[in-house]
Write an enzyme that holds these catalytic residues in place. Sequence first.
Site, PDB file in Angstrom:
ATOM      1  CE  LYS A   1      -1.730   1.283   4.154  1.00 43.78           C
ATOM      2  NZ  LYS A   1      -1.142   3.164   4.580  1.00 43.78           N
ATOM      3  CG  ASN A   2       2.211   2.025   3.262  1.00 42.55           C
ATOM      4  OD1 ASN A   2       1.523   3.190   2.942  1.00 42.55           O
ATOM      5  ND2 ASN A   2       2.429   2.128   4.671  1.00 42.55           N
TER       6      ASN A   2
ATOM      7  NE  ARG B   1       0.216  11.896   7.624  1.00 42.41           N
ATOM      8  CZ  ARG B   1       0.763  13.106   8.142  1.00 42.41           C
ATOM      9  NH1 ARG B   1      -0.398  13.677   7.897  1.00 42.41           N
ATOM     10  NH2 ARG B   1       1.472  13.562   7.501  1.00 42.41           N
TER      11      ARG B   1
ATOM     12  NE  ARG C   1       1.344   9.918  10.602  1.00 49.73           N
ATOM     13  CZ  ARG C   1       0.950   9.430   9.747  1.00 49.73           C
ATOM     14  NH1 ARG C   1      -0.698   9.274   9.686  1.00 49.73           N
ATOM     15  NH2 ARG C   1       1.529   8.712   8.647  1.00 49.73           N
ATOM     16  N   PRO C   2       3.069  16.529  11.459  1.00 48.60           N
ATOM     17  CG  PRO C   2       4.864  16.560  12.081  1.00 48.60           C
ATOM     18  CD  PRO C   2       4.130  16.247  12.385  1.00 48.60           C
TER      19      PRO C   2
ATOM     20  CG  LEU D   1      10.695  17.512   7.756  1.00 50.04           C
ATOM     21  CD1 LEU D   1      11.284  15.954   8.354  1.00 50.04           C
ATOM     22  CD2 LEU D   1      12.216  18.230   8.090  1.00 50.04           C
TER      23      LEU D   1
END
Length: 435
Positions: free
Chosen positions: A22-23, A94, A123-124, A127
Site C-alpha cells: 500500500k505504501n 493523510r 504528523r506535521p 519537512l
Amino acid sequence: MDRLVIQGGKRLSGSVTVSGAKNAVLPALAASLLTDQPCEIRRVPAVRDVTTMTRLLGTLGVSAEQDLEAHSCKLTAMDTRPCEASYHLVRQMRASICVLGPLVARRGKARVALPGGCQIGHRPIDLHLKGLAALGADVRIERGDVVVDSPSGLKGTVIDLAGPQGPTVTGTCNVLSAAVLASGRSILRNVAREPEVVDFMRLLRAMGARIDADWPAGILTVDGCSELGGASHEVIGDRIEAATWAAAAAATGSDIRILGIEPNTATATFDWLASLGVGVDVLDGLHSDETGWAITAFGRELRAADVVAAPYPGIPTDTQAQFAAVLTQANGKSAVNDTVFPDRFGYIGELYRLGADIRRVPTGAIINGPANLIGADVMASDLRASAALVIAALAAEGETVIRRIYHLDRGYETLDAKLTALGAVAHREEDEYRF
Ligand code: EPZ
C-alpha cells in the site's frame, strides 16, 4: 459498517501471498500527475486507501481506471487545470499529501488541505514544505490549506530532509517528485530509505527521471529534466502485511509460509521474530517456485524480547502494534518503544480487554506474558492497531468481535479470506450497532 468475528485458539497452516505494498502504491499513483503520458501501476491491492487516492486524482484531472481483478491501475493526467485537493478527501487519508510535490512540479501550484490529526500522533508536514521552499516555491498556510506556488518553476538545490524523528517517507517522495522536474541538480540528504521509497524512485527512473542513489548514505542526486514520460511499474510486496502474518503465526504457535515478499525488505522484522525463538527461513525460489519466508512456531515457547521501532532498516513502526500482540504470549517482560511515532500505543486498552497484561509507560508499553487471552468485543481504531487486535483474537480463547473494521480495510486486502485460507475461523458480517 462491518465487524470481524474470530473464533480464537486455532492453529494456522498453509501459505499466504501478500498483496502489493500500500505504501508503495500510493505515491506511485500520485506520480501520474508528473506526466501527460499514460502510466500503469501493477500489483495494486484492492484496499480503501487506493480507492481514496484514485478518487482524489480524479478531482485533479487524472483518468484512473482500477482493474480489481488484474490488480492494476491505468492513469493518465488529462486535465492540468485542477490544483486543489479538498479537505473532504485529504481528511480520509493523510497520504493524500503525496499529490503535493507532483502538482507543484508540473502544474506550478497546489492547494492541499493540511492532513488532520490521527490516532498515531502528531504528523506535521514541515519537512515536505521545507523541501519545496528550498526548490524555490512560495509556501504558505491559508485557512487549513497549504498553498504552494512556483510561477517561475523550481530550481535544483541541496536539501536536508532529516527531522526530529528521523527521515520522512512521504516527504522524501514529495520532494523527490518536485526535484525531478526542477531545473538543474538537486542533492537530497537524509532521505527515507524504506523499500517503498526505493520502489518509488525506480518508477520515477522508468518515467525518465535522472536520479543517482547512494542509499547507505541516504543521499539522492537528481538532475532535473523538462518532462517525464509514462511507465508501467509493478510495486513490491507488502512487507508490513508479511510481518502481520508472521506475527499471527508466532502468536498462535503455527507453521506457515509467507509468499510474494522480497526477503531482503523485511530483515529486521524476521530477525526480531527469530530472537523470540520463532523459526524463520528464507524461501529463495531456488528450490521451489516460492519466494518469501517460512515461519515455524509450532510447539515453540516464545521468549520475551524488547521492540524498538525505528526508521528503515530498523523494525518498522507499522509493525510494533502487531509485535506487542505477540509479546502477550511470550514468557517474561518486554518493553515496546517507538522512536518514529512515540504516541502510537492506541491499541493498549483493547488488548487489555482481551486479557493482556500490558500497560502504558512514558517510554511506550510494558508487556508481561504469557497471558491467557479471552475473546471479547473490541473496537478497531487505526490500521495497525486493528491488525494487533486480529492477532490477539487468533490467540485468544473463544469468540472475539472486532468492530469498525473499515480501519483494516484501508490497508489489508481481503483479510477475512486470507485468514480463513490459513485455517482461521473468521468471518465478516454487517454490524447493526452504529457507533
Ligand atoms: C509513512 O507515513 C507511512 N505511510 C506510514 O504508514 C509509516 O508509519 C510512516 O511512513 C513511517 O514509516 C505511507 O507511506 C502512506 P513520515 P509518513 O513522514 O510519510 C515526523 C501505515 O500504517 N515528520 O515518515 O506520513 C513524523 O511526525 C502508515 O501504513 C516530521 O516531523 O511518515 C514522524 O514522527 C501509518 N515532519 C516521523 O517524522 C514532516 O514533515 C516519520 O514520519 C514529516 C514527518
